[in-house]
Design an enzyme around this catalytic site. Structure first.
Site, short mmCIF file in Angstrom:
data_model
loop_
_atom_site.label_atom_id
_atom_site.label_comp_id
_atom_site.label_asym_id
_atom_site.label_seq_id
_atom_site.Cartn_x
_atom_site.Cartn_y
_atom_site.Cartn_z
N SER A 89 0.84 -1.20 0.00
CA SER A 89 0.00 0.00 0.00
C SER A 89 0.87 1.25 0.00
O SER A 89 1.67 1.45 -0.92
CB SER A 89 -0.97 -0.05 1.18
OG SER A 89 -1.90 1.02 1.12
N HIS A 193 -8.26 1.38 -0.82
CA HIS A 193 -8.15 0.47 -1.96
C HIS A 193 -9.51 -0.05 -2.42
O HIS A 193 -9.66 -1.21 -2.78
CB HIS A 193 -7.18 -0.68 -1.64
CG HIS A 193 -5.82 -0.19 -1.29
ND1 HIS A 193 -4.97 0.38 -2.23
CD2 HIS A 193 -5.17 -0.11 -0.11
CE1 HIS A 193 -3.86 0.77 -1.64
NE2 HIS A 193 -3.94 0.49 -0.35
#
Length: 308
Positions: A89, A193
């Protein structure tokens, strides 16, 4: 072959930067970054409480700063010569700095904009993320989609993180996928996300226009599909789009395996990714940089597994 990895949001803990700032030159370096992005990284890394550093706009630049700082304490990246770099991430921005796609200040500037944009997007709807413990990944993914949730992190080693509205996550808690033992809420500020982060993509794309990325000097493995990316422009494009798309850390680890990984070092605040590697990549040596006390052991591991 050595792989250098950087953790994502949630890895931070109160005071985790304190010992690192005591290293020669570290405080001055962090002060310069703080001035550049308008955020007191030293304060948040040493004195702030858990709630303060949970704030997305704080946590993300703090993690990237810690990753770059701890890697520099380990040694020059060119001398470490990892066979590949990757980040989970927001850790992808740290990895982009390792690979030379962005210089340190550009990486911190981008992540500051990322954190602010994602925090703003998260404030629109009350959303969150929960980890699924146990179960078959294919069964779990199908069940999440039925509930309207997104498998936002497919982390390998059987670990999946679901993301969506709080109502959807409550429904998941009551109706777990077959085989899942427990659903654990994560201490994050939104459904990262997922489609809920779409507004942040536009903001980040605008910020990215001001940057001039270089092509990676090291093999850079992307969260999008676990593939190595050789173009700096494509790395930057993927960093922008990945904000609203699932993290496929499982595919990253598959690529590490294909590349012949023998050791993984996770930069500060390490632990999460080495934990996944221990389960998904048996036989691969791992080391997490938690404090400067881990540096000597890390250097030994690097020396044993660096490519000639």
């Amino acid at each position: 072959m050595l792989v250098l990895v950087a953790p994502g949001q949630g890895a931070q803990t109160p005071g985790f930067l304190t010992d690192w700032l005591a290293l020669p030159g570290a405080a001055d370096r962090v002060a310069a970054w703080s001035d550049a992005i308008g955020l007191d990284l030293a304060h948040f890394g040493t004195k702030a409480d858990a709630d303060e550093i949970r704030d997305t706009s704080v946590a993300q630049p703090l993690l990237v700063a810690a990753g770059i700082l701890s890697a520099a304490a380990l040694g020059d990246i060119a001398d470490l010569a990892p066979g590949a770099v990757a980040g989970h991430s927001v850790g992808e921005i740290t990895a982009a700095a390792f690979a030379g796609v962005l210089d340190d200040t550009a990486a911190l500037t981008l992540v500051r904009r990322r954190g602010l944009a994602m925090a703003e997007a998260a404030a629109v709807t009350e959303t969150g993320m929960s980890a699924l413990l146990g179960g078959d990944p294919e069964v779990s993914v199908a069940h999440l989609e039925k509930l309207g949730l997104t498998p936002a992190n497919v982390n390998g080693a059987g670990q999946i993180v679901a993301a969506g509205t709080m109502e959807q996550l409550a429904a998941l808690n009551e109706d777990k996928p077959e085989g899942v033992r427990k659903v654990v809420p994560l201490k994050v500020a939104g459904a990262f996300h997922t489609r809920h982060m779409a507004p942040a993509v536009d903001r980040l794309a605008e910020a990215a226009k001001a940057l001039t990325p270089a092509d990676p000097k090291l093999t850079y493995v992307s969260n999008k599909d676990g593939q190595a990316v050789a173009s700096g422009a494509e790395v930057l494009e993927r960093l922008v789009g990945q904000v609203a798309n699932p993290v496929r850390w499982d595919l990253c680890m598959e690529t590490f395996k294909e590349l012949g990984v023998t050791a993984i070092v996770e930069v500060c605040p390490g632990g999460t990714l080495t934990g996944l590697a221990k389960r998904a990549l048996p036989g691969v040596k791992t080391l997490a940089l938690k404090t400067p006390a881990d540096l000597d052991a890390a250097r030994e591991l690097v020396a044993e597994h660096t490519q000639a």
